[in-house]
Design an enzyme around this catalytic site. Structure first.
Site, PDB file in Angstrom:
ATOM      1  CB  SER A  24      -0.907  -0.005   1.240  1.00  0.00           C
ATOM      2  OG  SER A  24      -0.123  -0.020   2.403  1.00  0.00           O
ATOM      3  CE1 TYR A  58      12.512   1.612  -3.376  1.00  0.00           C
ATOM      4  CE2 TYR A  58      12.812   1.652  -1.010  1.00  0.00           C
ATOM      5  CZ  TYR A  58      13.212   2.028  -2.273  1.00  0.00           C
ATOM      6  OH  TYR A  58      14.309   2.832  -2.438  1.00  0.00           O
ATOM      7  CB  ALA A  86       1.820  -9.785   6.448  1.00  0.00           C
ATOM      8  CE1 TYR A 138      17.716   1.483   8.180  1.00  0.00           C
ATOM      9  CE2 TYR A 138      19.203  -0.194   7.337  1.00  0.00           C
ATOM     10  CZ  TYR A 138      17.929   0.316   7.455  1.00  0.00           C
ATOM     11  OH  TYR A 138      16.882  -0.344   6.868  1.00  0.00           O
ATOM     12  CE  LYS A 141      15.637  -3.883   5.963  1.00  0.00           C
ATOM     13  NZ  LYS A 141      14.351  -4.370   5.425  1.00  0.00           N
TER      14      LYS A 141
HETATM   15  P1  NAD Z   1       6.343   1.821   3.930  1.00  0.00           P
HETATM   16  O1  NAD Z   1       6.122   2.212   5.332  1.00  0.00           O
HETATM   17  O2  NAD Z   1       6.216   2.850   2.866  1.00  0.00           O
HETATM   18  O3  NAD Z   1       5.353   0.595   3.568  1.00  0.00           O
HETATM   19  C1  NAD Z   1       5.241  -0.501   4.424  1.00  0.00           C
HETATM   20  C2  NAD Z   1       4.145  -1.438   3.978  1.00  0.00           C
HETATM   21  O4  NAD Z   1       4.082  -2.532   4.919  1.00  0.00           O
HETATM   22  C3  NAD Z   1       2.746  -0.833   3.932  1.00  0.00           C
HETATM   23  O5  NAD Z   1       2.067  -1.314   2.783  1.00  0.00           O
HETATM   24  C4  NAD Z   1       2.062  -1.391   5.192  1.00  0.00           C
HETATM   25  O6  NAD Z   1       0.655  -1.509   5.087  1.00  0.00           O
HETATM   26  C5  NAD Z   1       2.710  -2.753   5.244  1.00  0.00           C
HETATM   27  N1  NAD Z   1       2.638  -3.385   6.561  1.00  0.00           N
HETATM   28  C6  NAD Z   1       3.180  -2.957   7.737  1.00  0.00           C
HETATM   29  N2  NAD Z   1       2.893  -3.835   8.717  1.00  0.00           N
HETATM   30  C7  NAD Z   1       2.190  -4.848   8.149  1.00  0.00           C
HETATM   31  C8  NAD Z   1       1.627  -6.055   8.631  1.00  0.00           C
HETATM   32  N3  NAD Z   1       1.726  -6.429   9.912  1.00  0.00           N
HETATM   33  N4  NAD Z   1       0.929  -6.829   7.756  1.00  0.00           N
HETATM   34  C9  NAD Z   1       0.793  -6.464   6.446  1.00  0.00           C
HETATM   35  N5  NAD Z   1       1.338  -5.360   5.939  1.00  0.00           N
HETATM   36  C10 NAD Z   1       2.025  -4.559   6.780  1.00  0.00           C
HETATM   37  O7  NAD Z   1       7.794   1.122   3.883  1.00  0.00           O
HETATM   38  P2  NAD Z   1       8.998   1.190   2.817  1.00  0.00           P
HETATM   39  O8  NAD Z   1       9.919   2.298   3.201  1.00  0.00           O
HETATM   40  O9  NAD Z   1       8.506   1.071   1.415  1.00  0.00           O
HETATM   41  O10 NAD Z   1       9.782  -0.161   3.209  1.00  0.00           O
HETATM   42  C11 NAD Z   1       9.509  -1.406   2.594  1.00  0.00           C
HETATM   43  C12 NAD Z   1      10.756  -2.288   2.702  1.00  0.00           C
HETATM   44  O11 NAD Z   1      11.835  -1.661   1.991  1.00  0.00           O
HETATM   45  C13 NAD Z   1      11.243  -2.477   4.156  1.00  0.00           C
HETATM   46  O12 NAD Z   1      11.718  -3.786   4.310  1.00  0.00           O
HETATM   47  C14 NAD Z   1      12.375  -1.470   4.252  1.00  0.00           C
HETATM   48  O13 NAD Z   1      13.315  -1.814   5.245  1.00  0.00           O
HETATM   49  C15 NAD Z   1      12.968  -1.581   2.856  1.00  0.00           C
HETATM   50  N6  NAD Z   1      13.815  -0.431   2.451  1.00  0.00           N
HETATM   51  C16 NAD Z   1      13.376   0.863   2.641  1.00  0.00           C
HETATM   52  C17 NAD Z   1      14.215   1.910   2.294  1.00  0.00           C
HETATM   53  C18 NAD Z   1      13.801   3.355   2.511  1.00  0.00           C
HETATM   54  O14 NAD Z   1      14.666   4.234   2.491  1.00  0.00           O
HETATM   55  N7  NAD Z   1      12.531   3.632   2.681  1.00  0.00           N
HETATM   56  C19 NAD Z   1      15.469   1.660   1.703  1.00  0.00           C
HETATM   57  C20 NAD Z   1      15.858   0.330   1.477  1.00  0.00           C
HETATM   58  C21 NAD Z   1      15.013  -0.705   1.860  1.00  0.00           C
END
Ligand code: NAD
Length: 391
Positions: free
Chosen positions: A49, A52, A111, A234, A243
């Protein structure tokens, strides 16, 4: 209701339905303009939602014509209160997909729970038959263990010693110094439970057991490494420990997937402002400096650009998959370019309250943060009365 941003401690507690829909549409338009990618056709995105995960669902559907199931954990709106941004995003995605004739199902639930896993398995069985691709993109503050019922919370802390660094409040532009105290052994273990790879592995295990994976099935989850400025907090901290566990679990999942000739991958992505990253100390300052440097070099990417490049240049558009020595996709290749990192390092050393406006892209950060909640989208009339439970 007239909806304007309400922000508490760097968390935006409301969202704009029309703005969120416009933001989803803008991402779809970006993908549409870039033509088709011969990608997977039956896709499950966990964490679909926002950030990424939402970008992965959009690229799957609008570049590769995939049928998608999007799982997220969001709150609907009521007459008095807006829904979460992710709720509006998922609904907007479903409408756009339907209008384009692309099958799409939304599941809203935790999830980590067995009930949600069962619900998703039923949708796969009834609608898709078997899955080609699973994107695991959860950023969660807590997890209830499905077997023991124990509640685990994740923390963002250094390991071993305190970490002191400059930071910026990107909403006010105030620069300060923060100290984060080291995590306890229990906090490290709990963060790994929430943000490590165990639940990803449980999903694949269940999908395999229920014979829902197509031959050649692939799955990807996202990691982050980042620069020396944020390393103690981090990569060498609690989230980094999680991670590293995720990366280790990718190897275990790979072994499991031999049965369907499948593959599990970790993609190390770029640092971006999302709802999750905005609350990590020191990271907003690093991101603001990084944005300034990458924009000047014409290298800046948001979630949708990163994921489009992941599909086109790494996972599905090339004959040979480029991986680093640790077997990971490096979508952070532009962020980690030596010229980018050396400029960020220089700015990091010099930046203070006087120079923050010049050295850091605070405005860009703020705008992007607000856009994630549907605010500041061009063409949206924010003075208009909208029903928060309309969509
Ligand atoms: P975000 O907060 O934008 O989105 C998180 C998503 O997880 C949402 O769709 C939310 O509804 C869902 N979610 C959370 N808890 C949940 C649960 N219990 N059940 C089902 N869905 C659940 O996060 P993001 O920044 O896009 O991060 C996504 C991944 O990418 C993570 O693993 C993060 O560590 C990784 N990441 C993020 C970055 C960054 O800079 N944002 C960089 C590299 C990697």
């Amino acid at each position: 209701m007239i909806i304007s941003p309400r922000i508490r401690q760097n968390i935006c507690i409301n969202a704009h339905p029309v703005g969120c829909a416009a933001q989803v549409k803008a991402q779809i338009n970006y993908v549409r303009k870039r033509g088709k990618i011969e990608g997977p056709k039956k896709v499950l995105v966990i964490g679909a939602s926002n950030g990424y995960g939402l970008a992965a669902r959009i690229v799957s559907a609008f570049a590769s014509d995939a049928a998608t199931i999007g799982l997220a954990f969001e709150k609907p709106g009521s007459a008095q209160r807006t829904a979460t941004a992710g709720w509006y995003n998922s609904e907007a995605f479903r409408r756009e997909a339907q209008a384009a004739g692309l099958p799409a199902w939304n599941v809203n639930g935790d999830a980590f729970s067995e009930e949600t896993k069962s619900e998703v398995m039923t949708v796969i069985k009834d609608q898709l038959g078997k899955l080609d691709f699973l994107v695991y993109s959860i950023a969660a503050p807590r997890r209830i263990d499905p077997v023991t019922g124990e509640i685990y919370s994740s923390v963002i802390k250094p390991i071993g010693q305190p970490f002191t660094a400059k930071t910026v409040d990107f909403l006010t532009g105030v620069v300060s110094e923060v100290t984060a105290e080291p995590a306890t052994g229990e906090q490290i273990a709990h963060t790994v439970k929430v943000m490590g790879g165990e639940d990803w592995l449980m999903w694949v295990d269940r999908l395999l057991a229920e014979n829902l994976l197509a031959h050649g099935f692939q799955t990807v989850a996202f990691s982050y490494i980042g620069s020396e400025q944020t390393r103690p907090l981090y990569r060498d901290g609690t989230i980094g420990a999680a991670k590293k566990d995720l990366e280790q679990k990718a190897q275990d999942i790979n072994t499991m997937l031999a049965a369907v000739d499948g593959r599990a991958l970790v993609s190390v992505n770029k640092a971006l402002v999302t709802r999750a990253s905005a609350v990590i100390p020191a990271v907003p300052l690093y991101i603001a400096l990084l944005y300034r440097v990458m924009k000047a070099k014409n290298l800046h990417e948001g979630c949708i650009h990163q994921i489009h490049r992941l599909y086109r240049d790494f996972l599905f558009g090339q004959d040979v998959l480029q991986l680093d020595a640790g077997g990971r996709v490096r979508l952070d290749d532009w962020e980690m370019r030596p010229d980018v990192q050396s400029e960020v390092r220089k700015l990091w050393q010099q930046v203070d309250q006087e120079t923050i406006g010049e050295f850091a892209d605070i405005k860009g950060l703020r705008e992007e943060f607000l856009r994630h909640h549907g605010f500041g989208m061009p063409g949206v009339d924010y003075a208009q009365d909208v029903a928060p439970d309309l969509l």
